[in-house]
Design an enzyme around this catalytic site. Structure first.
Site, PDB file in Angstrom:
ATOM      1  N   HIS A  98       0.817  -1.218   0.000  1.00 20.10           N
ATOM      2  CA  HIS A  98       0.000   0.000   0.000  1.00 20.10           C
ATOM      3  C   HIS A  98       0.857   1.279   0.000  1.00 20.10           C
ATOM      4  CE1 HIS A  98      -3.325  -2.622   1.253  1.00 20.10           C
ATOM      5  NE2 HIS A  98      -2.529  -3.101   2.195  1.00 20.10           N
TER       6      HIS A  98
HETATM    7  C1  BDR Z   1      -2.783   0.541   5.500  1.00 18.77           C
HETATM    8  O1  BDR Z   1      -2.907  -0.036   6.794  1.00 18.77           O
HETATM    9  C2  BDR Z   1      -1.659  -0.421   7.292  1.00 18.77           C
HETATM   10  O2  BDR Z   1      -1.715  -1.694   7.853  1.00 18.77           O
HETATM   11  C3  BDR Z   1      -0.681  -0.323   6.155  1.00 18.77           C
HETATM   12  O3  BDR Z   1       0.584   0.068   6.643  1.00 18.77           O
HETATM   13  C4  BDR Z   1      -1.293   0.690   5.239  1.00 18.77           C
HETATM   14  O4  BDR Z   1      -0.880   1.994   5.581  1.00 18.77           O
HETATM   15  C5  BDR Z   1      -3.501  -0.318   4.492  1.00 18.77           C
HETATM   16  O5  BDR Z   1      -4.848  -0.447   4.849  1.00 18.77           O
END
Ligand code: BDR
Ligand code: CA
Length: 311
Positions: free
Chosen positions: A241
Site C-alpha cells: 500500500h
Molecule cells: C494501510 O494499513 C496499514 O496496515 C498499512 O501500513 C497501510 O498503511 C492499508 O490499509
C-alpha cells in the site's frame, strides 16, 4: 527539483518500503523529516521502527519526531495481526542509532510548513491521520501553504479492516474527516489502487537477488508480511500500500486518477471510517481529491527495485 516532503507513518512493513523509496529518490524527494503515529503498532514501536529503518539505510541525518499515541476519539486499535508484535516482525534490524528528535511531530509539521516558502512542502501520510489532523487544527494557516497532501487510505468499495473501511481511516475516522475536508490539494491512494501492487514469489526473489544487506533484510521482512496475508486467506500476495503514495511523488506518470468528492463516515458502527468516494461523472465542482485508480504495476516494481538497489 526535488520536492520537500514529510513522511507521516506507522511502520509497518509497507511503511518501511515507503520510507526507503523516499530515501532512495533524492532527485525527486528531499525528506525533511519522518513523523510517527500509532497505527500498525503502538507509538513506541512505530517510532523505534522508523529509527531502526533509518539506521539500516545509514541515514542518521533525517529527524524522527514521535507524534500522537492514540486516535482523537475512538479507542486505539493496531494491526499486529498483519505486521507482528513489533509492527515490523520478520527480520532483526540494527539497534537504532537515530535518536528521537526533540518536540512533538504535530509541532514539527507546523514549523516546517510555516518556515518554508508557501507551496514548497508536501505531506505524505501512510498511517492513521491523527498527526495531520492535529497540525491542521493547531495551525490552520498551514493549509494554503501546502503543496500537496498525499494520503494512503480509504477504499472506493470493499474495506480491509471491515467490509466498509480501510485500516488507516477506520483507525482514526475523525482525523481522516478533518484532513480530507481541510481544503488542501489531496491525492488519495485507496485500496483499489494498492491492491494492484502485490508481492509475488518472483518479485520477492528479485528483491533478494539485489544481494545488498538491506535487500536481504527487506526480503525477510516482506516474506513475513506476505505470509500473514496468505495465512489470512488472501492468496494474491501482500499488497504494498504505502510505497504507492511515495511512488506517486516520484513517478506520477505511473498512475492515473479521477477527481472526486470524498467524505468520511465518523459515526460508530458498521460504516465507521468508510470513505464515500463520488466517482459518478462528471467530476463535481466541489471535488476535494484526486483519487488514484490505475497504476502501471510493472513500472512500479521496476522503479522500486532500481531505487532499493541504491541503498
Ligand atoms: C494501510 O494499513 C496499514 O496496515 C498499512 O501500513 C497501510 O498503511 C492499508 O490499509
Ligand atoms: Ca501504514
Amino acid at each position: 527539483m526535488a520536492r520537500s516532503i514529510i513522511l507521516d507513518c506507522d511502520p509497518g512493513h509497507d511503511d518501511a518500503l515507503a520510507l526507503l523509496l523516499a530515501l532512495a529518490s533524492p532527485e525527486e524527494i528531499e525528506l525533511l523529516a519522518v513523523t510517527t503515529v500509532a497505527g500498525n503498532a503502538p507509538l513506541a514501536r512505530t517510532s523505534e521502527n522508523a529509527r531502526k529503518l533509518l539506521t539500516l539505510a545509514g541515514r542518521l541525518d533525517v529527524p524522527v519526531y514521535a507524534g500522537c499515541a492514540r486516535p482523537i476519539l475512538v479507542e486505539p486499535a493496531h494491526a499486529q495481526a498483519v505486521h507482528g508484535e513489533t509492527g515490523l516482525d520478520g527480520a532483526e534490524l540494527p539497534p537504532p542509532r537515530v535518536p528521537l528528535a526533540d518536540g512533538h511531530a504535530v509541532q514539527a509539521i507546523v514549523r516546517a510548513v510555516m518556515e518554508r516558502p508557501p507551496g514548497t512542502v508536501s505531506l505524505c501520510a501512510v498511517g492513521p491521520l491523527t498527526n495531520l489532523a492535529l497540525a491542521v487544527l493547531l495551525e490552520p494557516a498551514i493549509v494554503p501553504r501546502l503543496a500537496e497532501i498525499v494520503v494512503m487510505g480509504g477504499a472506493i468499495g470493499l474495506g480491509n479492516v471491515t467490509p466498509a473501511a480501510e485500516f488507516n481511516f477506520w483507525a482514526d475516522p475523525h482525523a481522516a474527516a478533518v484532513v480530507m475536508g481541510c481544503g488542501a490539494p489531496i491525492t488519495l491512494v485507496p485500496l483499489e489502487l494498492t491492491h494492484k501492487v502485490r508481492l509475488t514469489p518472483a518479485r520477492l526473489a528479485a528483491l533478494r537477488a539485489l544481494g545488498t544487506p538491506l535487500a536481504r533484510v527487506l526480503a525477510d521482512l516482506l516474506t513475513f508480511y506476505d505470509g500473514r496475508y496468505r495465512a489470512r486467506g488472501d492468496q494474491d500476495g501482500a499488497a504494498l500500500h504505502d510505497p504507492c503514495a511515495v511512488a506517486w511523488l516520484v513517478r506520477p506518470e505511473l498512475f492515473t486518477g479521477r477527481r472526486a468528492r470524498v467524505a468520511i463516515v465518523t459515526e460508530p458502527g458498521l460504516c465507521r471510517g468508510r470513505s464515500v468516494v463520488d466517482l459518478r461523472p462528471p467530476a463535481p465542482e466541489d471535488a476535494n481529491a484526486l483519487v488514484l485508480t490505475e497504476v502501471d504495476t510493472e513500472g512500479f516494481f521496476a522503479l522500486l527495485l532500481a531505487r532499493l538497489a541504491r541503498l
